[in-house]
Design a protein around this motif. Structure first.
Motif, PDB file in Angstrom:
ATOM      1  N   HIS A 243      36.614  44.970  65.285  1.00 51.55           N
ATOM      2  CA  HIS A 243      36.296  43.450  65.510  1.00 51.55           C
ATOM      3  C   HIS A 243      35.874  43.225  67.105  1.00 51.55           C
ATOM      4  O   HIS A 243      35.116  42.343  67.517  1.00 51.55           O
ATOM      5  N   CYS A 244      36.486  44.224  67.812  1.00 53.38           N
ATOM      6  CA  CYS A 244      35.876  44.205  69.301  1.00 53.38           C
ATOM      7  C   CYS A 244      34.317  44.592  69.539  1.00 53.38           C
ATOM      8  O   CYS A 244      33.591  43.751  70.292  1.00 53.38           O
ATOM      9  N   THR A 245      33.885  45.640  68.816  1.00 52.92           N
ATOM     10  CA  THR A 245      32.591  46.034  68.405  1.00 52.92           C
ATOM     11  C   THR A 245      31.617  44.903  67.925  1.00 52.92           C
ATOM     12  O   THR A 245      30.411  44.887  68.191  1.00 52.92           O
ATOM     13  N   ASP A 246      32.264  44.294  66.978  1.00 52.84           N
ATOM     14  CA  ASP A 246      31.474  43.084  66.255  1.00 52.84           C
ATOM     15  C   ASP A 246      30.996  42.219  67.282  1.00 52.84           C
ATOM     16  O   ASP A 246      30.005  41.482  66.798  1.00 52.84           O
ATOM     17  N   GLN A 247      31.515  42.337  68.751  1.00 48.54           N
ATOM     18  CA  GLN A 247      31.299  41.165  69.459  1.00 48.54           C
ATOM     19  C   GLN A 247      30.178  41.604  70.339  1.00 48.54           C
ATOM     20  O   GLN A 247      29.400  40.788  70.922  1.00 48.54           O
ATOM     21  N   ILE A 248      29.616  42.828  70.322  1.00 49.69           N
ATOM     22  CA  ILE A 248      28.644  43.375  70.867  1.00 49.69           C
ATOM     23  C   ILE A 248      27.328  43.073  70.057  1.00 49.69           C
ATOM     24  O   ILE A 248      27.038  42.913  69.057  1.00 49.69           O
ATOM     25  N   PRO A 249      26.308  42.330  70.800  1.00 52.87           N
ATOM     26  CA  PRO A 249      25.031  41.738  70.290  1.00 52.87           C
ATOM     27  C   PRO A 249      24.384  43.121  69.454  1.00 52.87           C
ATOM     28  O   PRO A 249      24.838  44.256  69.770  1.00 52.87           O
ATOM     29  N   LEU A 250      23.916  42.562  68.317  1.00 57.88           N
ATOM     30  CA  LEU A 250      23.314  43.486  67.453  1.00 57.88           C
ATOM     31  C   LEU A 250      22.248  44.566  68.005  1.00 57.88           C
ATOM     32  O   LEU A 250      22.307  45.787  67.988  1.00 57.88           O
ATOM     33  N   SER A 251      21.361  44.106  69.083  1.00 54.85           N
ATOM     34  CA  SER A 251      20.551  44.979  69.749  1.00 54.85           C
ATOM     35  C   SER A 251      21.198  46.057  70.492  1.00 54.85           C
ATOM     36  O   SER A 251      20.860  47.175  70.628  1.00 54.85           O
ATOM     37  N   ASP A 252      22.522  45.826  71.241  1.00 51.83           N
ATOM     38  CA  ASP A 252      23.133  46.536  71.892  1.00 51.83           C
ATOM     39  C   ASP A 252      23.692  47.700  70.905  1.00 51.83           C
ATOM     40  O   ASP A 252      24.111  48.919  71.216  1.00 51.83           O
ATOM     41  N   ARG A 253      24.286  47.222  69.725  1.00 53.29           N
ATOM     42  CA  ARG A 253      24.992  48.196  68.745  1.00 53.29           C
ATOM     43  C   ARG A 253      23.813  49.021  68.179  1.00 53.29           C
ATOM     44  O   ARG A 253      24.218  50.349  68.084  1.00 53.29           O
ATOM     45  N   LEU A 254      22.714  48.753  68.019  1.00 52.99           N
ATOM     46  CA  LEU A 254      21.547  49.582  67.643  1.00 52.99           C
ATOM     47  C   LEU A 254      21.486  50.765  68.844  1.00 52.99           C
ATOM     48  O   LEU A 254      21.049  51.805  68.486  1.00 52.99           O
ATOM     49  N   ARG A 255      21.387  50.407  69.951  1.00 51.94           N
ATOM     50  CA  ARG A 255      21.138  51.237  71.041  1.00 51.94           C
ATOM     51  C   ARG A 255      22.504  52.019  71.174  1.00 51.94           C
ATOM     52  O   ARG A 255      22.307  53.503  71.457  1.00 51.94           O
ATOM     53  N   ILE A 256      23.716  51.554  71.071  1.00 56.00           N
ATOM     54  CA  ILE A 256      24.826  52.584  70.957  1.00 56.00           C
ATOM     55  C   ILE A 256      24.859  53.630  69.634  1.00 56.00           C
ATOM     56  O   ILE A 256      25.072  54.863  69.828  1.00 56.00           O
ATOM     57  N   GLU A 257      24.194  52.974  68.524  1.00 56.86           N
ATOM     58  CA  GLU A 257      24.060  53.976  67.478  1.00 56.86           C
ATOM     59  C   GLU A 257      23.322  55.160  67.635  1.00 56.86           C
ATOM     60  O   GLU A 257      23.425  56.318  67.343  1.00 56.86           O
ATOM     61  N   LYS A 258      21.874  54.622  68.399  1.00 52.39           N
ATOM     62  CA  LYS A 258      20.962  55.810  68.651  1.00 52.39           C
ATOM     63  C   LYS A 258      21.542  56.715  69.777  1.00 52.39           C
ATOM     64  O   LYS A 258      21.389  57.943  69.255  1.00 52.39           O
ATOM     65  N   ALA A 259      22.360  56.233  70.759  1.00 49.90           N
ATOM     66  CA  ALA A 259      22.980  56.980  71.643  1.00 49.90           C
ATOM     67  C   ALA A 259      23.947  58.116  70.944  1.00 49.90           C
ATOM     68  O   ALA A 259      23.947  59.409  71.182  1.00 49.90           O
ATOM     69  N   LEU A 260      24.840  57.507  70.053  1.00 52.82           N
ATOM     70  CA  LEU A 260      25.910  58.556  69.688  1.00 52.82           C
ATOM     71  C   LEU A 260      24.976  59.448  68.591  1.00 52.82           C
ATOM     72  O   LEU A 260      25.834  60.649  68.661  1.00 52.82           O
ATOM     73  N   LEU A 261      24.143  59.091  67.746  1.00 50.26           N
ATOM     74  CA  LEU A 261      23.443  60.039  66.968  1.00 50.26           C
ATOM     75  C   LEU A 261      22.735  61.035  67.886  1.00 50.26           C
ATOM     76  O   LEU A 261      22.697  62.383  67.371  1.00 50.26           O
ATOM     77  N   LYS A 262      22.034  60.678  68.850  1.00 47.95           N
ATOM     78  CA  LYS A 262      21.335  61.619  69.868  1.00 47.95           C
ATOM     79  C   LYS A 262      22.613  62.685  70.418  1.00 47.95           C
ATOM     80  O   LYS A 262      22.380  63.902  70.502  1.00 47.95           O
ATOM     81  N   ILE A 263      23.639  62.344  70.669  1.00 52.57           N
ATOM     82  CA  ILE A 263      24.690  63.120  71.155  1.00 52.57           C
ATOM     83  C   ILE A 263      25.170  64.274  70.037  1.00 52.57           C
ATOM     84  O   ILE A 263      25.319  65.237  70.233  1.00 52.57           O
ATOM     85  N   ALA A 264      25.375  63.648  68.840  1.00 50.15           N
ATOM     86  CA  ALA A 264      25.625  64.409  67.703  1.00 50.15           C
ATOM     87  C   ALA A 264      24.549  65.221  67.466  1.00 50.15           C
ATOM     88  O   ALA A 264      24.977  66.703  67.197  1.00 50.15           O
ATOM     89  N   VAL A 265      23.197  65.297  67.554  1.00 49.68           N
ATOM     90  CA  VAL A 265      22.268  66.197  67.577  1.00 49.68           C
ATOM     91  C   VAL A 265      22.360  67.296  68.397  1.00 49.68           C
ATOM     92  O   VAL A 265      22.325  68.369  68.128  1.00 49.68           O
ATOM     93  N   LYS A 266      22.304  67.036  69.820  1.00 48.47           N
ATOM     94  CA  LYS A 266      22.381  67.894  70.767  1.00 48.47           C
ATOM     95  C   LYS A 266      23.731  68.652  70.553  1.00 48.47           C
ATOM     96  O   LYS A 266      23.613  69.694  71.082  1.00 48.47           O
ATOM     97  N   CYS A 267      24.961  68.236  70.111  1.00 52.31           N
ATOM     98  CA  CYS A 267      26.021  69.099  70.038  1.00 52.31           C
ATOM     99  C   CYS A 267      26.039  69.740  68.602  1.00 52.31           C
ATOM    100  O   CYS A 267      26.967  70.823  68.523  1.00 52.31           O
ATOM    101  N   GLY A 268      24.951  69.534  67.722  1.00 53.67           N
ATOM    102  CA  GLY A 268      24.922  70.287  66.473  1.00 53.67           C
ATOM    103  C   GLY A 268      25.948  69.801  65.318  1.00 53.67           C
ATOM    104  O   GLY A 268      26.384  70.818  64.622  1.00 53.67           O
ATOM    105  N   VAL A 269      26.263  68.708  65.391  1.00 54.45           N
ATOM    106  CA  VAL A 269      27.322  68.239  64.628  1.00 54.45           C
ATOM    107  C   VAL A 269      26.664  67.647  63.254  1.00 54.45           C
ATOM    108  O   VAL A 269      25.407  67.147  63.251  1.00 54.45           O
TER     109      VAL A 269
END
Length: 90
Positions: A64-90
């Motif tokens: 519910h807290c993260t739902d308060q974040i604007p969609l454009s920012d959530r898209l950036r968060i998703e992109k960053a988390l997936l980049k971290i996962a790729v770099k870590c080899g998950v």
């Protein structure tokens, strides 16, 4: 902003280890589900883990807290988390 930093650090700490450079589809699904799914769909996604009711309630409270974040920012968060996962080899 603090929540974003916490999410990034927790994801990095829990998922970083040496492996191949592909993102685990289950992890990608969890990340995108948490950021973009409705509460009901998220409950269905999490149900496969059979979480205690308190854990599910806590996850929904954070969602519910993260739902308060604007969609454009959530898209950036998703992109960053997936980049971290790729770099870590998950």
């Amino acid at each position: 902003m603090r929540l974003l930093v916490c999410l990034l650090l927790v994801s990095l700490a829990l998922s970083c280890y040496q492996a191949n450079a592909l993102v685990c589809p289950a992890l990608a699904s969890e990340i995108t589900g948490f950021l973009f799914l409705s509460d009901d769909l998220l409950k269905l996604q999490v149900a496969k883990f059979i979480p205690p009711p308190e854990a599910l309630a806590a996850k929904l409270q954070v969602k519910h807290c993260t739902d308060q974040i604007p969609l454009s920012d959530r898209l950036r968060i998703e992109k960053a988390l997936l980049k971290i996962a790729v770099k870590c080899g998950v």
